[in-house]
Write an enzyme that holds these catalytic residues in place. Structure first.
Site, short mmCIF file in Angstrom:
data_model
loop_
_atom_site.label_atom_id
_atom_site.label_comp_id
_atom_site.label_asym_id
_atom_site.label_seq_id
_atom_site.Cartn_x
_atom_site.Cartn_y
_atom_site.Cartn_z
CG MET A 1 35.42 31.60 35.96
SD MET A 1 34.03 32.03 36.99
CE MET A 1 34.15 33.82 36.98
CB CYS A 2 33.83 27.10 37.00
SG CYS A 2 33.05 27.61 38.54
NE ARG A 3 40.44 25.60 34.95
CZ ARG A 3 41.22 26.41 34.23
NH1 ARG A 3 41.57 26.08 33.01
NH2 ARG A 3 41.64 27.54 34.74
NE ARG A 36 39.04 29.42 30.41
CZ ARG A 36 37.81 29.18 30.85
NH1 ARG A 36 37.62 28.75 32.08
NH2 ARG A 36 36.77 29.38 30.08
CG ASN A 122 33.83 28.35 32.35
OD1 ASN A 122 34.58 28.54 31.40
ND2 ASN A 122 34.14 28.78 33.56
#
Length: 341
Positions: A1-3, A36, A122
């Site tokens: 997933m994005c950050r 994460r 995000n």
């Protein structure tokens, strides 16, 4: 997933000190995250973007930010490394992407830009395919044509633009950006309710006009924890040991530097504070940092024991949060002003 990561300072920072040099920079987190871990997609290799504003205004260049994006993995982009060593800016947005909605293309890389404004996201808008048509129908022709990609994030940005009195304005008050952000979240929640979507949406949004920054840590749930978001502030951010070990130093009460990040950029626990779920963080032009509760039907007061027992499983399963046992306690802010939406 994005950050993502945000930097705002009274003095410009060399981009390499945020993006490439720290051993736990956002680029290193893209393939070696410590807090994460997305077991579905453990690597954020679907492109990246960095946006910045000029240190000194130049009439010929204008006041709009500059954006550099690529669909290559951030850690393997030689141009990014070269640029980061030669560019300084007082306000920087950085983003690495692991695609969940939208194809792998430059149009889908954050940050998104319109005029003076930059925006990043995000998380994910649940059931987006069920509300996309409704969202688009509520946009003006000008704002509708802003959207070049096919992500939920860029559509959310377009919706935010539609909430501004004049998205083409040369300046925005902090309050105007705050209200537009609140209206965007409220409208997305309304769409979800009308479409019968029960899954929570994760809406860690951030927007800036080059002067103010407004960011949210938000989930449309009373029972789940939002995607992680942290902030750090001080007078200097520098390398104190070889190998990219950085820390935030605080020599006095001044806030010369404020950073907001999905995951801390340093291993110094004292450097970072976790932003509470369903709160808005505002950095004013004068470098004041405000953390403000977003009061709606998903808000839980810090005085309610349920606020300390939000379930981490939903966000953790998407690689947006560490399990509960890994989270540090959050300081209560009972006296903080509240915003209702």
């Amino acid at each position: 997933m994005c950050r993502f990561v945000i930097y705002k300072g009274t003095s410009p920072v060399q981009l390499s000190h945020l993006l490439t040099r720290p051993c736990h920079s956002i680029i290193n987190q893209a393939f070696d995250s410590r807090l994460r871990l997305d077991r579905r997609r453990p690597i954020n290799g679907d492109g990246f973007g960095v946006g910045w504003y000029d240190s000194v205004y130049d009439e010929e260049l204008g006041s709009q930010p500059c954006i550099f994006t690529s669909v290559t993995p951030a850690w393997n982009n030689a141009n990014l490394i070269r640029l980061a060593e030669k560019i300084k800016s007082p306000l920087v947005f950085g983003h690495v992407r692991a695609t969940t909605t939208g194809s792998l293309s430059l149009d889908n890389c954050h940050p998104f830009v319109y005029g003076k404004l930059m925006f990043m996201h995000n998380g994910g808008i649940a059931g987006f395919h069920l509300i996309k048509r409704r969202l688009q129908s509520d946009l003006s022709d000008d704002v509708f044509n802003v959207v070049q990609g096919n992500t939920d994030s860029e559509c959310a940005f377009a919706l935010l633009l539609s909430k501004l009195p004049d998205p083409k304005a040369k300046s925005f008050t902090t309050r105007t950006l705050q209200q537009a952000m609140l209206d965007t979240i409220a409208t997305l929640n309304m769409y979800a309710e009308e479409a019968g979507i029960n899954e929570p949406s994760l809406m860690n949004f951030c927007v800036t006009d080059g002067e103010s920054v407004v960011a949210t840590r938000y989930i449309s749930s009373r029972h789940d924890e939002a995607a992680s978001l942290w902030f750090s502030s001080g007078t200097t951010f520098s390398e104190y040991a070889q190998g990219g070990h950085y820390r935030m130093a605080k020599a006095d009460k001044r806030e010369n530097i404020i950073m907001i990040a999905s995951e801390p950029l340093t291993f110094e626990k004292a450097d970072w504070m976790e932003i509470r779920t369903n709160n808005m963080v505002v950095i004013t032009p004068k470098m004041n940092l405000l953390q403000i509760p977003i009061v709606d039907r998903f808000y839980v007061s810090p005085s309610d024991p349920a606020a300390l027992n939000r379930d981490t499983d939903f966000a953790a399963a998407k690689g947006l949060l560490s399990p509960r046992k890994a989270l540090a306690p959050v300081q209560s802010r009972e006296n903080a002003p509240q915003l209702s939406i």
